[in-house]
Design a protein around this motif. Structure first.
Motif, mmCIF file in Angstrom:
data_model
loop_
_atom_site.group_PDB
_atom_site.id
_atom_site.type_symbol
_atom_site.label_atom_id
_atom_site.label_comp_id
_atom_site.label_asym_id
_atom_site.label_seq_id
_atom_site.Cartn_x
_atom_site.Cartn_y
_atom_site.Cartn_z
ATOM 1 N N CYS A 172 5.255 4.884 2.851
ATOM 2 C CA CYS A 172 5.132 6.158 2.854
ATOM 3 C C CYS A 172 6.507 6.790 2.581
ATOM 4 O O CYS A 172 7.418 6.309 2.130
ATOM 5 N N GLY A 173 6.258 8.219 2.227
ATOM 6 C CA GLY A 173 7.398 8.916 1.541
ATOM 7 C C GLY A 173 6.985 9.232 0.324
ATOM 8 O O GLY A 173 5.787 8.634 -0.183
ATOM 9 N N LEU A 219 0.725 -1.060 -0.068
ATOM 10 C CA LEU A 219 -0.105 0.038 -0.012
ATOM 11 C C LEU A 219 0.954 1.296 0.050
ATOM 12 O O LEU A 219 1.753 1.592 0.787
ATOM 13 N N GLY A 220 0.671 2.041 -1.027
ATOM 14 C CA GLY A 220 1.720 3.289 -1.204
ATOM 15 C C GLY A 220 0.795 4.357 -1.717
ATOM 16 O O GLY A 220 -0.153 4.437 -1.951
ATOM 17 N N LEU A 221 1.413 5.758 -1.406
ATOM 18 C CA LEU A 221 0.940 6.812 -2.080
ATOM 19 C C LEU A 221 0.995 6.850 -3.546
ATOM 20 O O LEU A 221 1.846 6.615 -4.143
ATOM 21 N N ASP A 222 -0.522 7.110 -4.094
ATOM 22 C CA ASP A 222 -0.515 7.277 -5.600
ATOM 23 C C ASP A 222 0.575 8.034 -6.264
ATOM 24 O O ASP A 222 0.704 9.278 -5.870
ATOM 25 N N LEU A 223 0.950 7.533 -7.343
ATOM 26 C CA LEU A 223 2.008 8.298 -8.175
ATOM 27 C C LEU A 223 1.309 9.826 -8.780
ATOM 28 O O LEU A 223 2.007 10.933 -8.407
ATOM 29 N N SER A 224 0.026 9.748 -8.751
ATOM 30 C CA SER A 224 -0.528 11.026 -9.242
ATOM 31 C C SER A 224 -0.799 11.832 -8.062
ATOM 32 O O SER A 224 -1.283 12.961 -8.426
ATOM 33 N N MET A 225 -0.758 11.518 -6.835
ATOM 34 C CA MET A 225 -0.846 12.311 -5.771
ATOM 35 C C MET A 225 0.505 12.521 -5.060
ATOM 36 O O MET A 225 0.289 13.181 -3.936
ATOM 37 N N GLY A 226 1.534 12.507 -5.666
ATOM 38 C CA GLY A 226 2.943 12.548 -5.002
ATOM 39 C C GLY A 226 3.875 11.432 -4.807
ATOM 40 O O GLY A 226 4.724 11.842 -4.367
ATOM 41 N N GLY A 227 3.170 10.112 -5.027
ATOM 42 C CA GLY A 227 4.005 8.941 -4.538
ATOM 43 C C GLY A 227 5.154 9.085 -5.656
ATOM 44 O O GLY A 227 5.012 9.705 -6.497
ATOM 45 N N HIS A 228 5.916 7.885 -5.532
ATOM 46 C CA HIS A 228 6.924 7.410 -6.486
ATOM 47 C C HIS A 228 6.598 6.055 -7.266
ATOM 48 O O HIS A 228 5.931 5.233 -6.812
ATOM 49 N N LEU A 229 7.097 6.283 -8.463
ATOM 50 C CA LEU A 229 6.846 4.838 -9.138
ATOM 51 C C LEU A 229 7.171 3.480 -8.495
ATOM 52 O O LEU A 229 6.519 2.652 -8.472
ATOM 53 N N THR A 230 8.259 3.723 -7.609
ATOM 54 C CA THR A 230 8.715 2.190 -6.971
ATOM 55 C C THR A 230 7.644 1.800 -5.784
ATOM 56 O O THR A 230 8.118 1.068 -5.078
ATOM 57 N N PHE A 286 -2.107 -1.483 -3.816
ATOM 58 C CA PHE A 286 -3.092 -0.578 -3.496
ATOM 59 C C PHE A 286 -2.414 0.994 -3.019
ATOM 60 O O PHE A 286 -1.450 1.049 -2.680
ATOM 61 N N PHE A 287 -3.455 1.954 -3.252
ATOM 62 C CA PHE A 287 -2.855 3.170 -3.065
ATOM 63 C C PHE A 287 -3.704 4.039 -2.137
ATOM 64 O O PHE A 287 -5.027 3.829 -2.017
ATOM 65 N N TYR A 288 -3.153 4.912 -1.425
ATOM 66 C CA TYR A 288 -3.996 6.092 -0.766
ATOM 67 C C TYR A 288 -3.626 7.480 -1.507
ATOM 68 O O TYR A 288 -2.708 7.245 -2.170
ATOM 69 N N GLY A 289 -4.339 8.434 -1.012
ATOM 70 C CA GLY A 289 -4.030 9.503 -1.803
ATOM 71 C C GLY A 289 -4.017 10.861 -0.760
ATOM 72 O O GLY A 289 -3.587 10.630 0.338
ATOM 73 N N VAL A 290 -4.394 12.082 -1.438
ATOM 74 C CA VAL A 290 -4.296 13.211 -0.545
ATOM 75 C C VAL A 290 -5.868 13.818 -0.514
ATOM 76 O O VAL A 290 -6.549 13.275 -1.536
ATOM 77 N N LYS A 291 -5.918 14.619 0.482
ATOM 78 C CA LYS A 291 -7.401 15.130 0.431
ATOM 79 C C LYS A 291 -7.429 16.224 -0.391
ATOM 80 O O LYS A 291 -6.705 17.085 -0.531
ATOM 81 N N PRO A 340 -2.533 16.772 -7.623
ATOM 82 C CA PRO A 340 -3.652 15.840 -7.133
ATOM 83 C C PRO A 340 -4.908 16.240 -7.765
ATOM 84 O O PRO A 340 -5.368 17.290 -8.276
ATOM 85 N N PHE A 341 -5.443 14.894 -8.215
ATOM 86 C CA PHE A 341 -6.867 15.156 -9.159
ATOM 87 C C PHE A 341 -6.623 15.823 -10.400
ATOM 88 O O PHE A 341 -7.648 16.573 -10.832
ATOM 89 N N ASP A 342 -5.662 15.769 -10.986
ATOM 90 C CA ASP A 342 -5.315 16.460 -12.243
ATOM 91 C C ASP A 342 -6.395 15.996 -13.432
ATOM 92 O O ASP A 342 -6.449 14.661 -13.342
ATOM 93 N N ASP A 343 -6.619 16.913 -14.126
ATOM 94 C CA ASP A 343 -7.226 16.383 -15.394
ATOM 95 C C ASP A 343 -6.661 16.160 -16.702
ATOM 96 O O ASP A 343 -7.000 15.649 -17.546
#
Ligand SMILES: Cc1ncc(COP(=O)(O)O)c(C=O)c1O
Length: 426
Positions: A165-166, A109-120, A135-140, A356-359
């Motif tokens: 995290c990170g 479980l990691g931070l979604d790449l599109s929300m600031g996470g990293h590829l790895t 699986f991923f978590y995001g930012v508000k 985050p939430f980029d269109d």
């Protein structure tokens, strides 16, 4: 052998590019001359598979001392019991750590790449998303802050073996204690990939992940200002939970599993010339000079964020605790791609970045990521951040005006002349 003037001319041009430009890529920095020097030494000739005192090759008595110094110094910086300094990069460090802790198909479980996470951290295009079930978590959406409720909910429903995290594009501190709490509930491990803010963590300017995360990985070339490379650290070693035993029937410690996952698991011979450069950089980090540097990084980032906000730029989360900020350019009607390409023409270097939430697609994006570690190494202080923001704003408010771009480029060059880079080099 004849000198390869083609390549050396290009190396000279790259040095000139670095000298003239304003370097705002958050993951870049300028190492000291001695760090660079170490990488161009005879150490590059040496094979040293294994670890200090336990090598598969002869003639390792000198590189053993160098690698041991790198290990001892980084352990001192972060007050931790275990360090592996051999990963060739941050991605290699994460690959090895995951190989030590996970089996193929395990959940992460990691931070979604599109929300600031990293590829790895589980991206489907990376080993981490191909080998493991990610699986991923995001930012508000309203605050831009990590959505800890979402992280907890995903952790409880999916029960990953590893929570990561990170981030690569997140400007706020992280609540490691909260992440560890839910991890303990589900018997998961926690990995902090502190690649970006490691230098600030080293000097206590951000919360320490070491108390709460089982494993910590990092790159060495961002805020740590060392050579390109990776490291794996643990605050305390512990018995591996997989029941693996050595031939004598002894349970092996986690440190052993990680060492084995680096070599022979994912790498061959260590880059001892880079490990020497890491040792030098770690020695530099232990000095007061680095403390002043990294304090200035944080002050500069805050001054820059303030200057951007004053010009109506939308910073995700409203500001920064670390060395970088993510700017959403949608209110300026400019894409990240256009901003990056146009600023590049004026020798202001940064990268487009999804917000985050980029269109928009990751190739276009709605934002830019801006970091201050490199310009702080050049000697800039808070007041200079206003100048940098003014130069950026002059480009972004006249994005198609080539004459304006040319004028700003000249202004950038004369501004940067005040901050010499490697004057010892010709
Ligand atoms: C959080 C994070 N982890 C890992 C890496 C990968 O490091 P490297 O490029 O050295 O493989 C990066 C690089 O940007 C990063 O930001």
């Amino acid at each position: 052998m004849q000198k390869d003037t083609v390549i050396f001319d290009l190396i000279d041009k790259e040095l000139e590019r670095q000298r003239h430009g304003i370097e705002l890529i958050a993951s870049e920095n300028f190492t000291s001359l001695q760090v660079m020097e170490a990488m161009g030494t005879s150490l590059t000739n040496k094979y040293a598979e294994g670890y200090p005192g336990k090598r598969y090759y002869g003639g390792c008595e000198i590189v053993d001392q160098i690698e041991q110094l790198a290990i001892d110094r980084v352990k001192q910086i972060f007050n931790c019991a275990y360090a592996n300094v051999q990963p060739h990069s941050g991605a290699q460090a994460n690959a090895a750590l995951m190989m030590a802790v996970l089996k193929a198909g395990d959940k992460i479980l990691g931070l979604d790449l599109s929300m600031g996470g990293h590829l790895t951290h589980g991206s489907p295009v990376n080993f981490s998303g191909k080998l493991y079930k990610a699986f991923f978590y995001g930012v508000k959406k309203d605050t831009g802050l990590i959505d800890y409720e979402m992280l907890e909910e995903k952790a409880r429903t999916e029960k990953p073996v590893l929570i990561i995290c990170g981030a690569s594009a997140y400007s706020r501190d992280i609540d490691y204690a909260r992440i560890r709490k839910v991890a303990d509930e589900i018997n998961a491990f926690v990995l902090c990939d502190m690649a970006h803010p490691a230098g600030l963590i080293a000097k206590g300017l951000l919360s320490s992940p070491f108390e709460h995360c089982h494993f910590v990985t990092s790159t060495t070339h961002k805020t740590l200002r060392g050579p390109r490379g990776g490291i794996i650290l643990m605050k305390t070693d512990f018995e591996n939970p997989f029941g693996l035993k050595d031939p004598k029937g002894n349970v092996r410690m986690m440190s052993h599993l990680i060492d084995m996952a680096v070599f022979p698991g994912t790498q061959g011979g260590p880059l001892e010339h880079v490990i020497a450069a890491k040792a030098i950089a770690f020695g530099e980090i232990l000095t007061d000079e680095f403390t002043s540097y990294i304090n200035q990084v944080q002050l500069n980032a805050q001054a820059m964020a303030k200057a951007f906000v004053a010009k109506d730029y939308h910073i995700i989360s409203g500001g920064t605790d670390n060395h970088l900020m993510l700017i959403d350019l949608r209110n300026k009607n400019i894409t990240g791609k256009k901003a990056q390409e146009t600023l590049d023409k004026a020798h202001i270097t940064l990268n487009k970045n999804a917000v985050p939430f980029d269109d928009k697609s990751p190739f276009v994006t709605s934002g830019i990521r801006v970091g201050v570690p490199a310009i702080t190494t050049r000697g800039m202080k808070e007041a200079d951040m206003q100048t940098v923001v003014d130069l950026i704003d002059r480009i972004l408010t006249n994005i198609d005006d080539e004459k304006n771009i040319a004028t700003v480029k000249e202004d950038v060059k004369s501004f940067m002349n005040q901050f010499p880079l490697y004057p010892e080099l010709k």
